[in-house]
Design an enzyme around this catalytic site. Structure first.
Site, mmCIF file in Angstrom:
data_model
loop_
_atom_site.group_PDB
_atom_site.id
_atom_site.type_symbol
_atom_site.label_atom_id
_atom_site.label_comp_id
_atom_site.label_asym_id
_atom_site.label_seq_id
_atom_site.Cartn_x
_atom_site.Cartn_y
_atom_site.Cartn_z
ATOM 1 N N GLU A 152 63.891 34.350 17.514
ATOM 2 C CA GLU A 152 64.544 35.875 17.809
ATOM 3 C C GLU A 152 64.427 36.941 16.979
ATOM 4 O OE1 GLU A 152 68.251 35.023 19.873
ATOM 5 O OE2 GLU A 152 67.615 33.093 20.675
ATOM 6 N N GLU A 206 69.944 27.318 19.388
ATOM 7 C CA GLU A 206 70.837 27.676 18.166
ATOM 8 C C GLU A 206 71.881 26.339 18.026
ATOM 9 O OE1 GLU A 206 70.636 32.426 18.170
ATOM 10 O OE2 GLU A 206 72.247 31.595 19.137
#
Length: 682
Positions: free
Chosen positions: A311, A149
């Site tokens: 995710e 991320e």
């Protein structure tokens, strides 16, 4: 390389370092029995791989990967650079990020480093090289996720290394201080520089608002720093493990994800948490709530037509001190899974296998609770695993089908962060358009304009919507002109074409480079003040209707005989002036709307263009159902019908069709259960 799979990859994020080794075998067996075939590991495990500087240990993950392979699980390895170990930050504090006010970050969370520290880049290169050399021939490993991320939480960097690297970046871009001063409009407020050492990233304490042109360059620099950080990792992996693919996950601020993917990755990955809609609700008319996450997936698809979700939300979420969101209701996890798949995901991993019993994310629940007893999420996962075995090969490699695109570009997004004269309009207008298209069952793409965009990219769509293109480059204007002449339809909103690429006010009369396309010229403009009555707009075609202008008004004059006025302002000193125009150009046409878009005007324009759902002749879905279409190159097309409502929804099929998840023929009036999913072959 791209995301080229021969089967759908369904799996889960797993953290063997956080659980007793005696749990692993049962965990892997349960994953296999659910139909999972892939796991992601290692992205936060630097201190496991290198517990002390220069001391590398792979035993724990060797055992974990060998055992995973024995159960038929493929493995994605994360480079662990999002969380430098304590020994590193203690010995080399210069790797830590610094806030805009000059306060250095400290060890204890994640993403507390800076991209431009020479020491940190050296340390990252070493751990990535050691890991890729060690695992390049492991039979379970199929690919790598770089970091985790990028730019999440923190997208601005102000360490000494960043200030120094910013100067070097500016020297490459502008060559001379004279050119820099011109680009930054430095004569205003006497900001002229005569030595490179005087130049910094924006700092607090200078004034209430930073130089906007400096800030725009700063964001571009942050993006390029992030890409550079990913690039050297990607180059190491490609050299040491050329058979493995490379991705990274998330979609966060101050990062050109298209360039990142083009230069560093084989495909892009997204992390989808639709229940953030409970924290950041859509408060406008007809709220989308978790359905709004389809727009994020749409933007992801603009980066990679086929992508991975690294995710996928499987439980309630939140840290122990913030971001508290409820558990998915029964059926919602499956709904959100198909939301991702409908928009182009060919690989999907749930976060996470088992909820952590400790740490900041101990309330970010996974498929399993810490005690590991059976639960409804596992039952849903099992059902999805069975369904993917049925339909995975049918949909893998198919592309999302849309005839409408909402145009985006990074210069306008980044400039609009500081410039509230057009930035405030963007979110409302994009959301209004996306919402109307969703509720009218008209699939839409996001199309990011950049130096790689071609006329063929535009010609894939019948209609493109470019809500508030304040910065209108010469190349973009040229492409749009060619697109319209060849039959395309373009919709512009107010504040189009009044800025240069540096963020300066253009000396051309807005809408600048697209003035000939629109056939209008800006005469005046005004913000709609908080205590002012918003003006009403009257439309005369397709029946008498009206709507309310919002936020801003462009007051334009007509300079082309081909322009038709479709709506006028009925109040204010600009009463009677055009509010909505249409100009016929070649085989296409251009609409110009002189305000920020809302639901009603977007709906009015769809009616004006006679746009209907591509499944109109096959079915009539209710408003609560999302429609997405994935199409194969052989012509097979699949309609994904997703019920975001907690109530049953009636769906009417005009012709018989097979529902693939149940292998049942549907005809006439049917019901989709709460949070239910149908996949229908068209």
């Amino acid at each position: 390389m791209g995301l080229e799979l021969n089967e759908f990859h369904l799996g889960v994020c797993y953290y063997p370092e956080q659980w007793p080794e005696q749990n692993w075998s049962k965990d892997y067996r349960d994953m296999h029995n659910l139909g999972f075939n892939v796991i992601r590991v290692g992205e936060f495990a630097w201190s496991i791989f290198e517990p002390e500087e220069g001391n590398f240990e792979f035993d724990l993950f060797d055992r974990a990967l060998d055992l995973a392979h024995s159960y038929g699980l493929k493995v994605i390895l994360g480079t662990p650079t999002a969380t430098p170990p304590a020994w590193l930050t203690y010995k080399y504090p210069e790797v830590l990020n610094v806030s805009k006010s000059g306060v250095q970050f400290q060890h204890g969370e994640r993403r507390h480093y800076n991209y431009n520290s020479p020491v940190y880049k050296k340390m990252c290169a070493r751990i990535v090289e050691r890991m890729t050399k060690h695992y390049r021939h492991h039979p379970a490993v199929i690919g790598w996720q770089i970091d985790n991320e990028l730019n999440c939480h923190i997208a601005d960097f102000y360490s000494n290394s960043d200030h120094e690297e910013f100067r070097e970046w500016l020297k490459d871009k502008y060559v001379s201080l004279e050119a820099l001063n011109t680009a930054w409009g430095a004569t205003f407020w006497n900001q002229t520089y005569n030595d490179w050492e005087q130049v910094h990233l924006t700092r607090e304490g200078t004034c209430q608002s930073p130089n906007p042109h400096q800030r725009l360059d700063e964001i571009i620099f942050f993006s390029e720093s992030t890409i550079s950080f990913a690039k050297f990792q990607a180059e190491i992996i490609r050299k040491e493990a050329p058979e493995h693919w490379i991705t990274t996950n998330g979609m966060f601020d101050h990062l050109d994800n298209h360039r990142l993917t083009r230069e560093c990755l084989d495909f892009y990955s997204y992390d989808s948490y639709p229940n953030f809609s409970t924290i950041y609700p859509d408060s406008e008319e007809f709220p989308l709530l978790d359905r709004k996450w389809s727009w994020n997936l749409t933007k992801t698809r603009s980066v990679s037509s086929q992508f991975a979700v690294m995710e996928q939300q499987s439980g309630s979420g939140g840290w122990n001190n913030q971001m508290i969101m409820p558990s998915p209701k029964p059926g919602q996890m499956r709904l959100w899974t198909y939301q991702s798949i409908a928009h182009g995901a060919d690989m999907l991993l749930y976060f996470r296998w088992r909820t952590a019993p400790y740490g900041t994310e101990m309330y970010w629940h996974g498929l399993n609770n810490p005690h590991g007893q059976p639960n409804r999420q596992m039952e849903e996962a099992k059902k999805i695993g069975q369904e993917m075995k049925m339909i995975g090969t049918s949909i893998i490699g198919s592309h999302y089908e849309a005839e409408v695109a909402i145009i985006r570009d990074y210069p306008n997004e980044w400039d609009g962060e500081l410039d509230q004269w057009h930035g405030k309009l963007q979110n409302q207008s994009v959301l209004s358009w996306f919402k109307v298209l969703q509720y009218q069952h008209i699939p839409v793409d996001a199309l990011y304009m950049n130096e790689q965009t071609t006329i063929d990219d535009l010609m894939a769509y019948n209609v493109v919507i470019y809500p508030h293109a304040a910065i209108m480059t010469e190349n973009t204007a040229f492409l749009l002109e060619q697109y319209v002449k060849q039959g395309g339809k373009v919709i512009f909103g107010c504040r189009t074409g009044y800025k240069t690429i540096e963020g300066h006010y253009s000396t051309e009369v807005p809408p600048g480079g697209v003035s000939q396309l629109t056939g209008v010229a800006l005469q005046d403009f005004t913000v709609i003040g908080p205590n002012e009555k918003a003006p009403t707009i009257h439309f005369g075609r397709n029946g008498y209707t009206e709507c309310i202008a919002e936020q801003f008004v462009d007051i334009v004059t007509i300079h082309a005989e081909s322009v038709q006025v479709l709506g006028t302002f009925s109040e204010g000193y600009f009463k009677g002036s055009p509010a909505l125009t249409m100009n016929q150009v070649g085989n296409g046409c251009v609409y110009y709307y002189c305000s920020a878009f809302n639901y009603k005007i977007a709906l009015q324009l769809l009616d004006e263009m006679n746009m209907v759902s591509p499944v109109e002749e096959v079915m009539e879905p209710p408003q609560q159902i999302e429609l997405s279409i994935r199409a194969q190159v052989n012509g097979d097309r699949y309609a994904f019908l997703l019920n975001y409502s907690s109530e049953k929804q009636d769906l009417y099929l005009k012709v018989k069709r097979i529902e693939l998840l149940s292998n049942v023929e549907l005809d006439g009036k049917i019901q989709i259960e709460p949070f239910g999913v149908y996949v229908v072959k068209l």
